[in-house]
Design an enzyme around this catalytic site. Sequence first.
Site, PDB file in Angstrom:
ATOM      1  N   PHE A 113       0.823  -1.218   0.000  1.00  0.00           N
ATOM      2  CA  PHE A 113       0.000   0.000   0.000  1.00  0.00           C
ATOM      3  C   PHE A 113       0.853   1.262   0.000  1.00  0.00           C
ATOM      4  CE2 PHE A 113       0.058   2.347   4.004  1.00  0.00           C
ATOM      5  CZ  PHE A 113       0.773   1.503   4.831  1.00  0.00           C
ATOM      6  N   LYS A 114       2.111   1.146   0.394  1.00  0.00           N
ATOM      7  CA  LYS A 114       2.942   2.346   0.505  1.00  0.00           C
ATOM      8  C   LYS A 114       3.153   3.021  -0.846  1.00  0.00           C
ATOM      9  CE  LYS A 114       4.967   1.240   4.895  1.00  0.00           C
ATOM     10  NZ  LYS A 114       4.493  -0.119   5.236  1.00  0.00           N
ATOM     11  N   ASP A 115       2.996   2.253  -1.943  1.00  0.00           N
ATOM     12  CA  ASP A 115       3.092   2.870  -3.269  1.00  0.00           C
ATOM     13  C   ASP A 115       2.030   3.957  -3.470  1.00  0.00           C
ATOM     14  OD1 ASP A 115       5.221   1.278  -4.293  1.00  0.00           O
ATOM     15  OD2 ASP A 115       3.826  -0.350  -4.735  1.00  0.00           O
ATOM     16  N   LEU A 118       3.660   6.941  -1.799  1.00  0.00           N
ATOM     17  CA  LEU A 118       5.029   7.310  -2.187  1.00  0.00           C
ATOM     18  C   LEU A 118       5.160   7.646  -3.669  1.00  0.00           C
ATOM     19  CD1 LEU A 118       6.961   5.044   0.254  1.00  0.00           C
ATOM     20  CD2 LEU A 118       7.245   7.505   0.004  1.00  0.00           C
TER      21      LEU A 118
END
Length: 463
Positions: A113-115, A118
């Site tokens: 999910f960090k994409d 970021l």
Amino acid sequence: MSVVFHSTRGLAPETDIRGVALAGLAPDGGLYLPKTWPRFSPDGIAAMRGAPYQDIAFHVLRPFFDGAIADDDLEHIVEKTYAAFDVPEVTPLRALGGELHILELFHGPTLAFKDVALQFLGHMFDHFLRASGKQITIIGATSGDTGSAAIAALAGRANIDLFILYPDKGPSEIQRKQMTCVEAGNVHAIAVQGSFDDCQAIVKAMFADAALRDELSLTTVNSINLLRILAQIVYYFVAASHFDAPPSFVVPTGNFGDIYAGYAAAQCGLPVAKLAVASNSNDILTRFFATGRMEAGAVQGTLSPSMDIQVSSNFERLLFDLCGRDAALVRALMGEMKGKGSFAVSAPQFAQAQKIFAAACADDEETLATIADVYGKCDYMIDPHTAVGVKVARDLAATLTQPVICLATAHPAKFPDTVRKATGRTPVLPENTAALIGKPERTVLLPADRRAITDFVRKNGAA
Ligand SMILES: *Cc1c(COP(=O)(O)O)cnc(C)c1O
């Protein structure tokens, strides 16, 4: 009217979104927050139903960027950001039968999910820095996913030197390769002989050194950078737009960034029934929401390594509200945490926290059993972090009103050993990741020592 941002510690000058993005951590060691959250009206929220992800993102993010970036530019950045995802819905919602809904947040380049945040931050940094010609140094601590997502977002960007600290024994093989099989000269993956909390403490200490911060123009891409939280608010609106009733969200939690974005969505007017904090055996937050007392223990390695955290940085943002936005009180409590490893909130503060939050935890055995059960019953593979969430959703079923949405924070193929152990099947890795991890690895092993790491950064950065 553009939004003004201030620090939870109250000793940093107020700033705008550009200042917030490029500083990361506030100069007083606190975390930035908007002085007032923009509020979306019920009609505005109702109008989001059925809209594309990009449209909802633009509407939700626009008030925060108003005055700092032209609408056209923001729209363009949002388009570019989410074109990097492999499904048009960006964060599709799946009904798993029964009462469970899964919000798939893992369709970006590094399968976590960090994409979502970021990739957006990468484009935003580029936009802000290109205009000024400024060079910055980004230092981040990661248990695996932040590092790979930051590298995917920032590799090759001319104005940025990126240093990622990860615990040498922490990340899965794929997480590690996503960080080390990267050729871009501005990227430096550093294996630290210690835990994630050690990595995070070193990063925090480097930021606390004002001279060093100025010398290197230090910035962070950890979730203490508010830009990430803002980008994550979007998918709470997107998920809720599928339902008439206010949903409960169950969030696999480490640094309290993702779930804080849910809280922020509620501050922006999104009706939310409950936010459930799902932890693995590192259950400090479960204990906090049961007792009102925050007390760090030793970090335990688990099958969900991105949640192997005891001290959750973003909790300070919630604490700020629980303290009635009294920065002196926040400073005192954070001082206690630093000094003796614990603090307690008052009874009214605790009651306020319990109004919207629930919490529970799952250990490795329960994680494996949940992966197996969901695969057996629904023919659907979940990763170990998501499994912690699903188990907690089931345990808290009596407390959570329908619909219940579990955030799926990583693709099962990112943790193939655990998923294979639970299901007997190996999850299939998407093609572009499979290609990346065949490349040679580039990393450096350093002790968990601030001076050694500072020296390395000085020698290897362009700033
Ligand atoms: C980072 C991460 C988490 C924890 O998110 P926080 O915002 O740190 O609470 C959970 N699951 C996965 C897969 C992650 O990468």
